[in-house]
Write a protein that holds these residues in place. Structure first.
Motif, PDB file in Angstrom:
ATOM      1  N   GLY A 132       1.030  -1.242  -0.021  1.00  0.00           N
ATOM      2  CA  GLY A 132       0.141   0.003  -0.088  1.00  0.00           C
ATOM      3  C   GLY A 132       0.869   1.251  -0.160  1.00  0.00           C
ATOM      4  O   GLY A 132       0.194   2.426   0.359  1.00  0.00           O
ATOM      5  N   PHE A 133       2.187   1.110  -0.398  1.00  0.00           N
ATOM      6  CA  PHE A 133       2.797   2.168  -0.550  1.00  0.00           C
ATOM      7  C   PHE A 133       3.412   2.414  -1.898  1.00  0.00           C
ATOM      8  O   PHE A 133       3.315   1.395  -2.805  1.00  0.00           O
ATOM      9  CB  PHE A 133       4.036   2.217   0.605  1.00  0.00           C
ATOM     10  N   GLU A 134       3.982   3.852  -2.316  1.00  0.00           N
ATOM     11  CA  GLU A 134       4.557   3.952  -3.484  1.00  0.00           C
ATOM     12  C   GLU A 134       6.045   4.066  -3.603  1.00  0.00           C
ATOM     13  O   GLU A 134       6.470   4.868  -2.913  1.00  0.00           O
ATOM     14  CB  GLU A 134       3.839   4.924  -4.491  1.00  0.00           C
ATOM     15  N   MET A 174      16.433   3.713   0.752  1.00  0.00           N
ATOM     16  CA  MET A 174      16.201   3.844  -0.606  1.00  0.00           C
ATOM     17  C   MET A 174      15.517   5.232  -0.616  1.00  0.00           C
ATOM     18  O   MET A 174      14.219   5.234   0.167  1.00  0.00           O
ATOM     19  CB  MET A 174      15.400   2.697  -0.792  1.00  0.00           C
ATOM     20  N   THR A 176      13.138   7.595  -2.696  1.00  0.00           N
ATOM     21  CA  THR A 176      12.345   7.526  -3.775  1.00  0.00           C
ATOM     22  C   THR A 176      11.816   8.891  -4.012  1.00  0.00           C
ATOM     23  O   THR A 176      11.653   9.606  -3.215  1.00  0.00           O
ATOM     24  CB  THR A 176      11.277   6.441  -3.764  1.00  0.00           C
TER      25      THR A 176
ATOM     26  N   LEU B 103       8.648   0.796   5.404  1.00  0.00           N
ATOM     27  CA  LEU B 103       8.242   1.521   4.444  1.00  0.00           C
ATOM     28  C   LEU B 103       7.743   2.947   5.260  1.00  0.00           C
ATOM     29  O   LEU B 103       6.852   2.670   6.415  1.00  0.00           O
ATOM     30  CB  LEU B 103       7.018   1.350   3.736  1.00  0.00           C
ATOM     31  N   CYS B 105       6.106   6.562   5.276  1.00  0.00           N
ATOM     32  CA  CYS B 105       5.711   7.684   4.316  1.00  0.00           C
ATOM     33  C   CYS B 105       6.130   8.992   4.445  1.00  0.00           C
ATOM     34  O   CYS B 105       6.180   9.489   5.680  1.00  0.00           O
ATOM     35  CB  CYS B 105       3.998   7.804   4.772  1.00  0.00           C
ATOM     36  N   LYS B 110       3.636   7.873   8.441  1.00  0.00           N
ATOM     37  CA  LYS B 110       3.192   6.450   8.579  1.00  0.00           C
ATOM     38  C   LYS B 110       4.315   5.248   8.618  1.00  0.00           C
ATOM     39  O   LYS B 110       4.912   5.498   7.558  1.00  0.00           O
ATOM     40  CB  LYS B 110       2.094   6.002   7.927  1.00  0.00           C
ATOM     41  N   VAL B 111       4.497   4.291   9.267  1.00  0.00           N
ATOM     42  CA  VAL B 111       5.389   3.447   9.133  1.00  0.00           C
ATOM     43  C   VAL B 111       4.877   2.007   9.082  1.00  0.00           C
ATOM     44  O   VAL B 111       4.002   1.596   9.873  1.00  0.00           O
ATOM     45  CB  VAL B 111       6.538   3.435  10.111  1.00  0.00           C
ATOM     46  N   ASN B 143      11.692   5.346   1.886  1.00  0.00           N
ATOM     47  CA  ASN B 143      10.849   6.638   1.789  1.00  0.00           C
ATOM     48  C   ASN B 143       9.996   6.352   0.800  1.00  0.00           C
ATOM     49  O   ASN B 143      10.028   6.141  -0.325  1.00  0.00           O
ATOM     50  CB  ASN B 143      11.759   7.854   1.722  1.00  0.00           C
ATOM     51  N   CYS B 144       8.721   6.199   1.066  1.00  0.00           N
ATOM     52  CA  CYS B 144       7.561   6.145   0.271  1.00  0.00           C
ATOM     53  C   CYS B 144       6.602   7.276   0.375  1.00  0.00           C
ATOM     54  O   CYS B 144       6.653   8.298   1.104  1.00  0.00           O
ATOM     55  CB  CYS B 144       6.912   4.782   0.546  1.00  0.00           C
ATOM     56  N   ILE B 145       5.470   7.118  -0.575  1.00  0.00           N
ATOM     57  CA  ILE B 145       4.206   7.848  -0.196  1.00  0.00           C
ATOM     58  C   ILE B 145       3.253   6.651  -0.147  1.00  0.00           C
ATOM     59  O   ILE B 145       3.007   5.959  -0.796  1.00  0.00           O
ATOM     60  CB  ILE B 145       3.672   8.717  -1.557  1.00  0.00           C
ATOM     61  N   CYS B 146       2.512   6.848   0.935  1.00  0.00           N
ATOM     62  CA  CYS B 146       1.459   5.800   1.430  1.00  0.00           C
ATOM     63  C   CYS B 146       0.172   6.316   0.528  1.00  0.00           C
ATOM     64  O   CYS B 146      -0.006   7.334  -0.264  1.00  0.00           O
ATOM     65  CB  CYS B 146       1.095   5.772   2.595  1.00  0.00           C
TER      66      CYS B 146
END
Ligand SMILES: [Zn+2]
Ligand SMILES: [Zn+2]
Ligand SMILES: [Zn+2]
Ligand SMILES: [Zn+2]
Lengths: 180, 180
Positions: A132-134, A174, A176, B103, B105, B110-111, B143-146
DNA sequence: TGAATTACGTTATGTTATAACATTGCACAA
DNA sequence: TTGTGCAATGTTATAACATAACGTAATTCA
């Protein structure tokens, strides 16, 4: 300064001009500092390094601004794991790499900018997406031990069990880019 | 404090006792703070959070020491990319996971603690080994975007092109343990 | 030239982390 | 029970990393 670095700076200058930005004297010096020094440097280390190497004085503030500029121009990278900065090792190459990947030796701070096979990267992306992440254009950073340091550590281990690298705890990071 | 958190603390306490360490009152409170708060917290945020939630006052110094302890006990993890800390999401599970993977966000912090398929991890390790480095038991941080934040960002993008998440630059981090 | 923009200088402040040393509290032996 | 040792915590100071805010100089361009 070595011939090689001069060439790289010249190339970087061209790249900037092409993009409508300016690689000023100060910016060249900071980039030269990064290129000249093999390992990753913090902004403050870079202040000192440039002062020693070029007799130029920089405020930390300026260095941060210049590093920000160099990052935008893909001439340098920020290592988020180490809070340090390195020159891009692909200044002379044409492709604008959007997924720089780094191995950082925790012992000697040597940095290697590598290419992770695309299918490994896409496997990672898929796993992330499933959660559920990008994750896009990942800048991957991995805390490692380089072979040199490992060899040294092994030597030490023989004399002194338990200590040295065995205790170090490191992290792969990482970075991103999302959106667009 | 929720029943669920109390159960986790009790389990953590047992784990510590089994390992011959002590989960003191202060340590329980810090752990409870981390468990209670969904997102990752910096040590200083944790000081404030515990003060609000439990009316307990901690010095930042103590919190750092307690976090160090909780990490050793695998009850919490340090997120090297974010300079923040989270409770382990596997306190009740028996296996001592040596490769936690996160992950994060970038927008809401949020982790998510996930499992990356072993073959992806080993592909990474191989790439790293080829480059002359060693990567063991990687703690990978990305590092992501949820999806939630992405959705919100898309909404914003419709109204305001160019801004929002498009500018964020994030990093995946992999902490590795070498030696032994 | 003069306005706008970009780069740089300077100072202050914020944030994250560790060092160094003192004090407390508990377990255990004398 | 008293002393001793050790782990945990308190306290203060400082290091290391980063940004805010605002002013001045240099450059670009109409
Ligand atoms: Zn690069
Ligand atoms: Zn090394
Ligand atoms: Zn965990
Ligand atoms: Zn989010």
């Amino acid at each position: 300064m070595s011939k090689r670095i001069e060439t790289l700076i010249a190339q970087a200058d061209k790249n900037c001009t092409a993009r409508g930005t300016r690689l000023t004297a100060k910016r060249k010096q900071v980039l030269a500092g990064l290129l000249n020094c093999k390992r990753a440097l913090s902004a403050y280390e870079l202040v000192d390094y440039c002062e020693q190497e070029f007799g130029e004085t920089f405020s930390a503030m300026s260095v941060y601004r210049i590093l920000e500029f160099l990052e935008q121009e893909q001439l340098a990278h920020r290592l988020n794991l180490a809070n340090k900065y390195v020159a891009c090792s692909h200044i002379c190459e044409h492709h604008s790499h959007d997924a720089p990947q780094f191995l950082i030796c925790q012992s000697c701070h040597k940095v290697s900018e590598i290419i992770i096979p695309p299918n490994t990267v896409s496997a990672l992306k898929q796993t992330v997406a499933d959660a559920g992440f990008e994750l896009k254009s990942p800048q991957i950073e991995m805390n490692c031990i380089c072979n040199d340091c490992k060899t040294k550590a092994l030597g030490r281990d023989h004399r002194n069990k338990q200590h040295s690298v065995a205790h170090s705890q490191s992290t792969t990071a990482m970075t991103t880019q999302a959106g667009t």
